[in-house]
Write an enzyme that holds these catalytic residues in place. Structure first.
Site, PDB file in Angstrom:
ATOM      1  N   ARG A   1       0.872  -1.177   0.000  1.00 39.89           N
ATOM      2  CA  ARG A   1       0.000   0.000   0.000  1.00 39.89           C
ATOM      3  C   ARG A   1       0.907   1.224   0.000  1.00 39.89           C
ATOM      4  O   ARG A   1       1.789   1.346   0.860  1.00 39.89           O
ATOM      5  CB  ARG A   1      -0.866  -0.005   1.254  1.00 39.89           C
ATOM      6  CG  ARG A   1      -1.677   1.248   1.391  1.00 39.89           C
ATOM      7  CD  ARG A   1      -2.589   1.157   2.584  1.00 39.89           C
ATOM      8  NE  ARG A   1      -3.361   2.365   2.701  1.00 39.89           N
ATOM      9  CZ  ARG A   1      -3.532   3.034   3.831  1.00 39.89           C
ATOM     10  NH1 ARG A   1      -2.990   2.601   4.956  1.00 39.89           N
ATOM     11  NH2 ARG A   1      -4.246   4.124   3.856  1.00 39.89           N
TER      12      ARG A   1
ATOM     13  N   LEU B   1     -15.591   4.982   7.455  1.00 38.28           N
ATOM     14  CA  LEU B   1     -15.622   5.650   8.767  1.00 38.28           C
ATOM     15  C   LEU B   1     -14.801   4.841   9.762  1.00 38.28           C
ATOM     16  O   LEU B   1     -15.298   3.891  10.380  1.00 38.28           O
ATOM     17  CB  LEU B   1     -17.075   5.793   9.243  1.00 38.28           C
ATOM     18  CG  LEU B   1     -18.061   6.428   8.251  1.00 38.28           C
ATOM     19  CD1 LEU B   1     -19.487   6.406   8.793  1.00 38.28           C
ATOM     20  CD2 LEU B   1     -17.639   7.860   7.917  1.00 38.28           C
TER      21      LEU B   1
ATOM     22  N   ARG C   1      -8.719  14.002  13.991  1.00 39.42           N
ATOM     23  CA  ARG C   1      -8.521  15.054  12.984  1.00 39.42           C
ATOM     24  C   ARG C   1      -9.781  15.901  12.881  1.00 39.42           C
ATOM     25  O   ARG C   1     -10.891  15.386  12.966  1.00 39.42           O
ATOM     26  CB  ARG C   1      -8.232  14.450  11.609  1.00 39.42           C
ATOM     27  CG  ARG C   1      -6.855  13.890  11.480  1.00 39.42           C
ATOM     28  CD  ARG C   1      -6.617  13.375  10.058  1.00 39.42           C
ATOM     29  NE  ARG C   1      -5.893  12.126  10.114  1.00 39.42           N
ATOM     30  CZ  ARG C   1      -6.027  11.142   9.253  1.00 39.42           C
ATOM     31  NH1 ARG C   1      -6.861  11.241   8.233  1.00 39.42           N
ATOM     32  NH2 ARG C   1      -5.334  10.041   9.387  1.00 39.42           N
TER      33      ARG C   1
HETATM   34  P1  ADP Z   1      -8.223   2.831  11.324  1.00 37.20           P
HETATM   35  O1  ADP Z   1      -8.669   4.031  10.516  1.00 37.20           O
HETATM   36  O2  ADP Z   1      -7.161   3.155  12.330  1.00 37.20           O
HETATM   37  O3  ADP Z   1      -7.948   1.597  10.490  1.00 37.20           O
HETATM   38  P2  ADP Z   1     -10.601   1.433  12.193  1.00 37.20           P
HETATM   39  O4  ADP Z   1     -11.166   1.216  10.831  1.00 37.20           O
HETATM   40  O5  ADP Z   1     -10.142   0.243  12.950  1.00 37.20           O
HETATM   41  O6  ADP Z   1      -9.485   2.532  12.230  1.00 37.20           O
HETATM   42  O7  ADP Z   1     -11.739   2.188  13.065  1.00 37.20           O
HETATM   43  C1  ADP Z   1     -11.507   2.629  14.347  1.00 37.20           C
HETATM   44  C2  ADP Z   1     -12.782   3.272  14.850  1.00 37.20           C
HETATM   45  O8  ADP Z   1     -13.840   2.311  14.791  1.00 37.20           O
HETATM   46  C3  ADP Z   1     -12.703   3.731  16.311  1.00 37.20           C
HETATM   47  O9  ADP Z   1     -13.325   4.994  16.440  1.00 37.20           O
HETATM   48  C4  ADP Z   1     -13.545   2.687  17.032  1.00 37.20           C
HETATM   49  O10 ADP Z   1     -14.161   3.197  18.167  1.00 37.20           O
HETATM   50  C5  ADP Z   1     -14.584   2.394  15.964  1.00 37.20           C
HETATM   51  N1  ADP Z   1     -15.306   1.146  16.285  1.00 37.20           N
HETATM   52  C6  ADP Z   1     -14.823  -0.107  16.315  1.00 37.20           C
HETATM   53  N2  ADP Z   1     -15.807  -0.970  16.723  1.00 37.20           N
HETATM   54  C7  ADP Z   1     -16.907  -0.210  16.942  1.00 37.20           C
HETATM   55  C8  ADP Z   1     -18.239  -0.481  17.389  1.00 37.20           C
HETATM   56  N3  ADP Z   1     -18.617  -1.713  17.694  1.00 37.20           N
HETATM   57  N4  ADP Z   1     -19.113   0.556  17.489  1.00 37.20           N
HETATM   58  C9  ADP Z   1     -18.719   1.818  17.187  1.00 37.20           C
HETATM   59  N5  ADP Z   1     -17.492   2.137  16.777  1.00 37.20           N
HETATM   60  C10 ADP Z   1     -16.592   1.144  16.653  1.00 37.20           C
END
Ligand code: ADP
Length: 408
Positions: A99, A216, A248
């Site tokens: 990536r 998201l 951010r």
């Molecule tokens: P990254 O962009 O670092 O790859 P992720 O795609 O893992 O991040 O997303 C992280 C976000 O997802 C965090 O804000 C976390 O709280 C949220 N998240 C993970 N599981 C849940 C859930 N069950 N309900 C709400 N938000 C969640």
């Protein structure tokens, strides 16, 4: 075919191995047979290495390594030795996929890495100072280990590179275009993967669909995917633009930055820290960048946490509306990444204003049971709403397959 994928960051490296030897079809995302990660933030002068196999064997160690290339070599060794051994020899690997965050305007598709590609990634470092150096270092480290094995680069900006000029140009002076100051957009590997998967799931040709993809996670962005192409997106010249995110800010009035510089003598570094690390859900809630913790605090009556969630939703809806306008219609909404894959609260509140388009979700109870890739729209909804687990590593592996085995 065995494909190694590396996602190299400045503070972590994530890698996985796909073994497609016995697969007859490459349509659905397979589970990697091995996964590993290096965490460079764990302890000063040390790196934490974690590796595990799909059968549950794992290893976790803290190594006295500070050199990134040496860390990557140690991670790769766990493929051929110790409890996570899944290969007899590293020469079994046919290709390494990477990536790469910034591909500028020139790279609109994945490419086999050669000297020109490396020079291009290097020349784009001023546009992605936190990411492209780490990506290049990952490519160099893998080249040292695997020598003649082909390496493929897939760019996070590539999917958005064909956006119309009216969507990609900022309304500053015309010179900005020559300076490369434009909307590049990011999360492209994810937006493209989930849009294509959405077309498969609804059983229609992507060339006929208007799809709004909502990535998201900690970072958040939307893309307007019309007939298979990204025609608009919320992230811009940098990943700071657009939606409110974990830490951010997303879009803010640029006049605020001028005010902070003039009145409070902020430096560029201080502004960067403020907007990238101390804003968004974390900045407003004062608690965390983690949506789960912020929602928990909101449910316990915390005002700042409630404001943070309300703002996140308000800005999400507003930008979704903008993407619908850029699409000129709406057939499918896709939610993906950590928040998008898991939060019924966000699905409900984000979709509510679009009921006037005939969009209807399944019942609250059914939403709370939702798991895996699925359609969460009611049967009589005019718009399909899909939750799709993003598979960026698999998308990179697929790019490796198509570059190495081009279809006739
Ligand atoms: P990254 O962009 O670092 O790859 P992720 O795609 O893992 O991040 O997303 C992280 C976000 O997802 C965090 O804000 C976390 O709280 C949220 N998240 C993970 N599981 C849940 C859930 N069950 N309900 C709400 N938000 C969640």
């Amino acid at each position: 075919m065995k494909i190694l994928v590396l996602n190299a960051g400045s503070s972590s490296h994530k890698s996985c191995l796909f073994d497609l030897t016995s697969r007859s079809s490459t349509d659905a995302a397979p589970i990697p047979v091995w996964r590993a990660a290096l965490d460079w933030t764990h302890q000063a002068d040390m790196v934490e290495l974690v590796a595990k196999t799909d059968t549950g064997d794992s290893v976790k160690e803290v190594l006295p390594i500070t050199d990134k290339a040496k860390g990557i070599a140690a991670m790769v060794q766990t493929l051929v030795q110790g409890p996570t051994q899944v290969l007899d020899d590293l020469s079994d690997i046919a290709v390494v996929g990477h990536r790469v965050v910034h591909g500028g305007r020139d790279y609109q598709a994945p490419v086999i890495v050669d000297a020109d590609v490396k020079a291009a990634i290097s020349s784009l470092i001023p546009l992605a100072p936190a990411h492209n150096p780490a990506n290049l270092q990952g490519i160099e480290a893998m080249a040292t280990i695997f020598e003649a094995v082909p390496q493929v680069a897939m760019f996070d900006t590539a999917f958005h590179a064909c956006m119309p000029d009216a969507a990609s140009t900022y309304p500053g002076p015309y010179d900005w275009i020559d300076q490369g100051i434009r909307r590049y957009g990011f999360h492209g590997i994810s937006h493209q993967y989930v849009a294509e998967r959405a077309a498969d799931l609804v059983g229609q040709d992507i060339a006929t669909l208007k799809i709004l993809t909502c990535h998201l996670g900690n970072g958040c962005s939307l893309a307007a995917v019309r007939h298979g192409y990204s025609v608009d997106t919320t992230m811009g010249f940098t990943p700071l633009d657009g939606l409110m995110m974990g830490s951010r800010s997303g879009s803010v009035d640029p006049g605020i930055l001028i005010h902070l510089m003039e009145q409070q003598h902020y430096t560029a570094d201080q502004l960067s820290t403020l907007l990238n690390k101390e804003s968004g859900l974390k900045g407003i809630s004062g608690l965390s960048n983690d949506m789960r913790l912020v929602v928990e605090a909101m449910e316990q009556g915390n005002y700042q946490a409630k404001l943070a969630v309300d703002m996140f939703i308000h800005r999400l809806r507003r930008e979704m509306g903008a993407m619908v306008a850029s699409l000129g219609g709406l057939d499918v909404v896709v939610f993906t990444a950590g928040i998008g894959e898991n939060s019924p609260l966000v699905w409900q509140r984000a979709c509510e204003p679009f009921e006037f388009l005939g969009l209807k979700l399944i019942s609250d109870n059914d939403l709370s049971q939702a798991a895996g890739d699925q359609d969460i729209a009611a049967a009589d909804s005019a718009v399909r709403v899909l939750v799709i687990h993003t598979q960026e590593e698999w998308a990179i592996a697929q790019a490796c397959i198509s570059l190495l085995q081009p279809t006739p």
